[in-house]
Design a protein around this motif. Structure first.
Motif, PDB file in Angstrom:
ATOM      1  N   LEU A 267       0.815  -1.220   0.000  1.00  0.00           N
ATOM      2  CA  LEU A 267       0.000   0.000   0.000  1.00  0.00           C
ATOM      3  C   LEU A 267       0.847   1.268   0.000  1.00  0.00           C
ATOM      4  N   GLY A 268       2.145   1.146   0.245  1.00  0.00           N
ATOM      5  CA  GLY A 268       3.032   2.292   0.128  1.00  0.00           C
ATOM      6  C   GLY A 268       3.146   3.163   1.351  1.00  0.00           C
ATOM      7  N   PHE A 269       2.611   2.739   2.490  1.00  0.00           N
ATOM      8  CA  PHE A 269       2.785   3.527   3.709  1.00  0.00           C
ATOM      9  C   PHE A 269       4.250   3.491   4.132  1.00  0.00           C
ATOM     10  N   THR A 270       4.720   4.600   4.695  1.00  0.00           N
ATOM     11  CA  THR A 270       6.113   4.648   5.150  1.00  0.00           C
ATOM     12  C   THR A 270       6.271   4.072   6.549  1.00  0.00           C
ATOM     13  N   HIS A 271       5.207   4.117   7.351  1.00  0.00           N
ATOM     14  CA  HIS A 271       5.276   3.679   8.741  1.00  0.00           C
ATOM     15  C   HIS A 271       3.991   2.958   9.139  1.00  0.00           C
ATOM     16  N   VAL A 272       4.118   2.107  10.140  1.00  0.00           N
ATOM     17  CA  VAL A 272       2.950   1.623  10.860  1.00  0.00           C
ATOM     18  C   VAL A 272       2.973   2.256  12.247  1.00  0.00           C
ATOM     19  N   GLN A 273       1.790   2.502  12.772  1.00  0.00           N
ATOM     20  CA  GLN A 273       1.682   2.916  14.173  1.00  0.00           C
ATOM     21  C   GLN A 273       0.877   1.857  14.893  1.00  0.00           C
ATOM     22  N   LEU A 274       1.475   1.253  15.901  1.00  0.00           N
ATOM     23  CA  LEU A 274       0.843   0.174  16.639  1.00  0.00           C
ATOM     24  C   LEU A 274       0.151   0.742  17.871  1.00  0.00           C
ATOM     25  N   MET A 275      -1.147   0.461  17.992  1.00  0.00           N
ATOM     26  CA  MET A 275      -1.809   0.799  19.246  1.00  0.00           C
ATOM     27  C   MET A 275      -1.067   0.085  20.378  1.00  0.00           C
ATOM     28  N   PRO A 276      -1.208   0.546  21.632  1.00  0.00           N
ATOM     29  CA  PRO A 276      -0.268   0.143  22.683  1.00  0.00           C
ATOM     30  C   PRO A 276       0.016  -1.356  22.714  1.00  0.00           C
ATOM     31  N   VAL A 277       1.293  -1.686  22.770  1.00  0.00           N
ATOM     32  CA  VAL A 277       1.703  -3.085  22.840  1.00  0.00           C
ATOM     33  C   VAL A 277       2.180  -3.458  24.243  1.00  0.00           C
ATOM     34  N   ALA A 278       2.364  -2.491  25.127  1.00  0.00           N
ATOM     35  CA  ALA A 278       2.767  -2.803  26.496  1.00  0.00           C
ATOM     36  C   ALA A 278       1.659  -3.598  27.189  1.00  0.00           C
ATOM     37  N   GLU A 279       2.051  -4.456  28.128  1.00  0.00           N
ATOM     38  CA  GLU A 279       1.095  -5.386  28.725  1.00  0.00           C
ATOM     39  C   GLU A 279      -0.030  -4.666  29.460  1.00  0.00           C
ATOM     40  N   HIS A 280      -1.236  -5.212  29.311  1.00  0.00           N
ATOM     41  CA  HIS A 280      -2.438  -4.639  29.908  1.00  0.00           C
ATOM     42  C   HIS A 280      -3.401  -5.772  30.238  1.00  0.00           C
ATOM     43  N   PRO A 281      -4.084  -5.680  31.362  1.00  0.00           N
ATOM     44  CA  PRO A 281      -4.935  -6.805  31.772  1.00  0.00           C
ATOM     45  C   PRO A 281      -6.228  -6.933  30.985  1.00  0.00           C
ATOM     46  N   PHE A 282      -6.807  -5.816  30.539  1.00  0.00           N
ATOM     47  CA  PHE A 282      -8.122  -5.833  29.899  1.00  0.00           C
ATOM     48  C   PHE A 282      -7.979  -5.537  28.419  1.00  0.00           C
ATOM     49  N   GLY A 283      -8.232  -6.545  27.583  1.00  0.00           N
ATOM     50  CA  GLY A 283      -8.090  -6.364  26.141  1.00  0.00           C
ATOM     51  C   GLY A 283      -8.995  -5.294  25.589  1.00  0.00           C
ATOM     52  N   GLY A 284     -10.152  -5.091  26.221  1.00  0.00           N
ATOM     53  CA  GLY A 284     -11.091  -4.082  25.753  1.00  0.00           C
ATOM     54  C   GLY A 284     -10.608  -2.664  25.950  1.00  0.00           C
ATOM     55  N   SER A 285      -9.501  -2.485  26.673  1.00  0.00           N
ATOM     56  CA  SER A 285      -8.911  -1.144  26.800  1.00  0.00           C
ATOM     57  C   SER A 285      -8.033  -0.816  25.600  1.00  0.00           C
ATOM     58  N   TRP A 286      -7.845  -1.796  24.685  1.00  0.00           N
ATOM     59  CA  TRP A 286      -7.012  -1.660  23.488  1.00  0.00           C
ATOM     60  C   TRP A 286      -5.551  -1.377  23.848  1.00  0.00           C
ATOM     61  N   GLY A 287      -5.201  -1.603  25.102  1.00  0.00           N
ATOM     62  CA  GLY A 287      -3.827  -1.364  25.510  1.00  0.00           C
ATOM     63  C   GLY A 287      -3.602  -0.036  26.186  1.00  0.00           C
ATOM     64  N   TYR A 288      -4.640   0.755  26.377  1.00  0.00           N
ATOM     65  CA  TYR A 288      -4.474   2.091  26.946  1.00  0.00           C
ATOM     66  C   TYR A 288      -4.523   2.113  28.475  1.00  0.00           C
ATOM     67  N   GLN A 289      -4.641   0.940  29.120  1.00  0.00           N
ATOM     68  CA  GLN A 289      -4.553   0.862  30.579  1.00  0.00           C
ATOM     69  C   GLN A 289      -3.455  -0.142  30.904  1.00  0.00           C
ATOM     70  N   VAL A 290      -2.239   0.383  31.023  1.00  0.00           N
ATOM     71  CA  VAL A 290      -1.030  -0.438  31.047  1.00  0.00           C
ATOM     72  C   VAL A 290      -0.662  -0.826  32.477  1.00  0.00           C
ATOM     73  N   THR A 291      -0.303  -2.099  32.647  1.00  0.00           N
ATOM     74  CA  THR A 291       0.252  -2.561  33.919  1.00  0.00           C
ATOM     75  C   THR A 291       1.712  -2.969  33.769  1.00  0.00           C
ATOM     76  N   GLY A 292       2.121  -3.381  32.578  1.00  0.00           N
ATOM     77  CA  GLY A 292       3.499  -3.801  32.339  1.00  0.00           C
ATOM     78  C   GLY A 292       4.181  -2.889  31.345  1.00  0.00           C
ATOM     79  N   PHE A 293       4.715  -1.773  31.828  1.00  0.00           N
ATOM     80  CA  PHE A 293       5.231  -0.741  30.935  1.00  0.00           C
ATOM     81  C   PHE A 293       6.475  -1.178  30.170  1.00  0.00           C
ATOM     82  N   TYR A 294       7.150  -2.213  30.647  1.00  0.00           N
ATOM     83  CA  TYR A 294       8.387  -2.660  30.000  1.00  0.00           C
ATOM     84  C   TYR A 294       8.216  -3.991  29.266  1.00  0.00           C
ATOM     85  N   ALA A 295       6.993  -4.497  29.167  1.00  0.00           N
ATOM     86  CA  ALA A 295       6.772  -5.816  28.583  1.00  0.00           C
ATOM     87  C   ALA A 295       5.784  -5.750  27.427  1.00  0.00           C
ATOM     88  N   PRO A 296       6.182  -6.179  26.225  1.00  0.00           N
ATOM     89  CA  PRO A 296       5.192  -6.321  25.149  1.00  0.00           C
ATOM     90  C   PRO A 296       4.148  -7.351  25.570  1.00  0.00           C
TER      91      PRO A 296
END
Length: 718
Positions: A267-296
């Motif tokens: 598709l020719g995009f130069t970058h991807v932006q990944l919604m938060p990948v740091a560990e989070h307990p609730f998948g429905g938060s999409w990663g925006y409520q992080v508990t493991g800031f150093y862990a994918p």
């Protein structure tokens, strides 16, 4: 042993267990003392000779052996009928250096992840894992895990002085071990906590930390060298936003590496932006409520698996941005909230600590150790995972003391203002540190207010971000595009107002996940009219977006005009691209357009080279409200122009006259969103359009164009 020391040791409230346990010279020899709950016997082994220690109750074993000095020794511990020969954790000196402790105490340890957490290592010639944790309010801390059946009584840690750091080297413990910290609070109660610095976690909903080491060998040297060549605000920058768990549900990091780079590159995009990948307990938060800031997140694999995905994207020539969330954290009682029994990562004032919108806690940016935790975390993602940029979430909620608060719910700063000066200092330090250490990396602020200087350098009083999401452009342009064409003339300024402030910051134009979820409808479904008109409107809008000053970001699914809102449960509706369903093609046509937008965009420096320079843009027709037409010029660094014209009316406009630069003899179409291969009607300017010596729009030269219905066209000098 003194009864008080014994009680504190057994209750997990002793600050220096190494002073009580291990081997110590005494009158008559060497005292050996071991704490092994549930052990049947314990013996000291020296040069192959075993000497049993006396069971003194509560799991304590001790004895004085006639040695002149402390010998090299191991322990033989019997549980039931099984005997194990092990090293004594309490015979080792601290495995954390004085420089590390000094930097931690100052809040200036830029590689904090190398000092705190669980690290497999060789210490004093013995293989094991060093455990360290910051818990300054704790009476005591113990390591607990699967290696001791989650009874940490036998593994108390020692305090390393005023820094609040606790340390213990455990021989024989290696990669894959599950662990937590058993913390004795100031009131004597216990809390079992995941490691704030854990670099790997269990798969949620399990919450233990996992001892890990990396064995990934990077193969992205070419990309890492390439990315420093040009500042991103002067480079093509077109971003595809992805929620990894739902892009292709069920795929692991390594499986994504087989599919995502090829799709994005096509598709020719130069970058991807990944919604938060740091560990989070609730998948429905999409990663925006992080508990493991150093862990994918372990949902998709190990940290090395995530490195493999980043590596694959880089090798495909695609940069990787990640969503970073330093604004708040959830209240889970096994994570950061009141970590050691008192507010630690959060502000001690409950009114300052509580985030008013999300039921979470805000970080205490004024505490140097907390600021260090976050600054080092930003550095960590860039250096350990070769991340090319951080999109910083919810910056506005950090900057203002009165954010979402009513009068009486907040107190002004020392100058009487509403700015959170601690958060400002933190963001400046984070940006300055990341840019100093990682050439070629960009930080991007999601900041929705008119805060002055978000992308101004820190040495000039700015926050120091590289770019900022243009939330005003996003909101105003979608308001305009959602109107029926007959009403658009009354909202014309919604599309032109962005140019009033377009150069106040370095902007990204975001059509992100936030705009296509929670009742907001997908991009194509926001558009008025029947299905043909909706798609035409969406194509015209994308053409306008790609030619407008600023970089572009598009959320997954919008590249092929998905009609339904995004759902993290099932992701994009890929079946819409099946030729058996999409015969026209309706959806494949929009994807063809996005591919061509990126291809032409990358080949035309006028569209990106002077995004932050007012001289790179000029209106031709910014006031054609009755026609629903917008026409402007973009210029590259050499002054070569590109003409962009958008017709947001559903009628063909024949021989539409526009003033153009007088040094260009003719113009040819390089992109037209109405082409039949995009699902359009095929109205175009097939031949080069000659300039005429007839004035228009304040210019002595003009052209007559055919403007397709609900379409954007780009033209270059012929």
């Amino acid at each position: 042993m003194d009864a008080t020391d014994r009680g504190r040791l057994l209750s997990g409230a002793h600050h220096d267990p190494h002073a009580l346990l291990g081997a110590h010279p005494v009158a008559g020899g060497v005292l050996f003392r071991v704490l092994r709950p549930w052990a049947r016997t314990v013996a000291v082994v020296v040069n192959g000779l075993r000497t049993a220690l006396k069971d003194t109750g509560d799991g304590l074993f001790s004895g004085v052996l006639p040695f002149d000095a402390i010998p090299e020794y191991t322990l033989s511990v019997t549980y039931g009928s099984d005997a194990y020969e092990v090293h004594d954790p309490y015979r080792f000196l601290p495995a954390l250096g004085e420089l590390d402790l000094h930097l931690i105490g100052e809040g200036r340890h830029e590689e904090l992840w190398r000092a705190l957490g669980a690290h497999p290592m060789t210490h004093e010639g013995v293989l094991g894992t060093r455990f360290t944790v910051w818990a300054p309010n704790a009476q005591g801390v113990r390591v607990s895990g699967d290696f001791c059946h989650w009874d940490g009584t036998g593994y108390p840690m020692r305090s390393l002085g005023s820094t609040g750091v606790w340390e213990l080297f455990l021989p024989g413990i290696g990669e894959g071990t599950l662990y937590k910290f058993d913390i004795t609070r100031p009131d004597g109660t216990h809390t079992l906590r995941a490691d704030p610095m854990a670099r790997r976690t269990e798969v949620p909903p399990a919450t233990a930390s996992v001892v890990t080491r990396s064995s990934h060998v990077w193969r992205d040297e070419e990309w890492m060298a390439y990315r420093v060549n040009r500042p991103l605000h002067e480079a093509p920058f077109s971003v595809y936003e992805v929620h990894l768990p739902s892009w292709r549900p069920g795929l692991t990091y390594r499986q994504l590496a087989d599919q995502l780079p090829a799709y994005v590159a096509d598709l020719g995009f130069t970058h991807v932006q990944l919604m938060p990948v740091a560990e989070h307990p609730f998948g429905g938060s999409w990663g925006y409520q992080v508990t493991g800031f150093y862990a994918p997140t372990a949902r998709l694999g190990t940290p090395d698996d995530f490195k493999y995905l980043v590596d694959a994207l880089h090798q495909a020539g695609i940069g990787v941005l990640v969503d970073w969330v330093p604004a708040h954290f959830p209240r889970d009682d096994w994570a950061l909230a009141e970590f050691d029994g008192r507010p630690l990562y959060e502000h001690e004032d409950p009114a300052r600590a509580a985030h008013p919108d999300w039921g979470t806690l805000e970080f205490d940016y004024g505490r140097r150790e907390v600021r260090n935790f976050l600054v080092a975390n930003a550095v960590y993602w860039c250096e350990e995972f070769h991340i090319d940029g951080l999109r910083v979430d919810a910056v506005a909620s950090m900057l203002y003391l009165d954010y979402s608060r009513e009068p009486g719910q907040w107190a002004p700063n020392e100058h009487g203002g509403r700015e959170n000066l601690d958060a400002v200092a933190f963001l400046q330090e984070m940006n300055a540190t990341v840019y100093r250490r990682n050439p070629g990396v960009v930080t991007i602020a999601e900041e929705s207010t008119a805060w002055d200087g978000v992308t101004r350098p820190t040495d000039d009083g700015g926050l120091g971000f590289g770019m900022k999401w243009n939330m005003g452009w996003m909101h105003d342009s979608l308001v305009y595009a959602s109107k029926d064409p007959v009403h658009r003339k009354y909202h014309h300024n919604e599309m032109t107002f962005s140019m009033v402030y377009a150069y106040s910051e370095n902007y990204v134009l975001p059509i992100s996940h936030d705009e296509v979820v929670h009742g907001k409808q997908s991009l194509v479904s926001k558009m008025p009219g029947d299905w043909w008109q909706q798609r035409a409107n969406a194509r015209a809008y994308l053409g306008f977006m790609w030619s407008h000053p600023g970089k572009q970001l598009l959320f997954m699914g919008q590249e092929f005009a998905q009609g339904a809102e995004w759902s993290e449960a099932h992701g994009p509706d890929w079946w819409l691209l099946d030729p058996a369903y999409d015969a026209e093609p309706d959806h494949r046509g929009v994807r063809n357009l996005v591919r061509d937008l990126n291809e032409v965009y990358r080949s035309e420096p006028a569209l990106w080279e002077r995004d932050t320079d007012p001289a790179g843009f000029a209106w031709i027709a910014g006031d054609a409200a009755d026609d629903n037409v917008f026409a402007f010029l973009r210029f590259d660094a050499e002054g070569s122009p590109l003409l962009a014209v958008s017709n947001f009316s559903p009628v063909v406009r024949h021989e539409y006259r526009l003033g153009v630069p007088d040094d260009v003899a003719g113009w040819r179409e390089v992109l037209n969103t109405d082409l039949t291969r995009y699902g359009g009607s095929g109205v175009c300017n097939p031949d080069p359009v000659k300039a005429e010596s007839r004035g228009a729009h304040g210019r002595p030269t003009s052209v007559r164009l055919t403007l397709p219905p609900l379409a954007t066209v780009w033209l270059r000098p012929a």
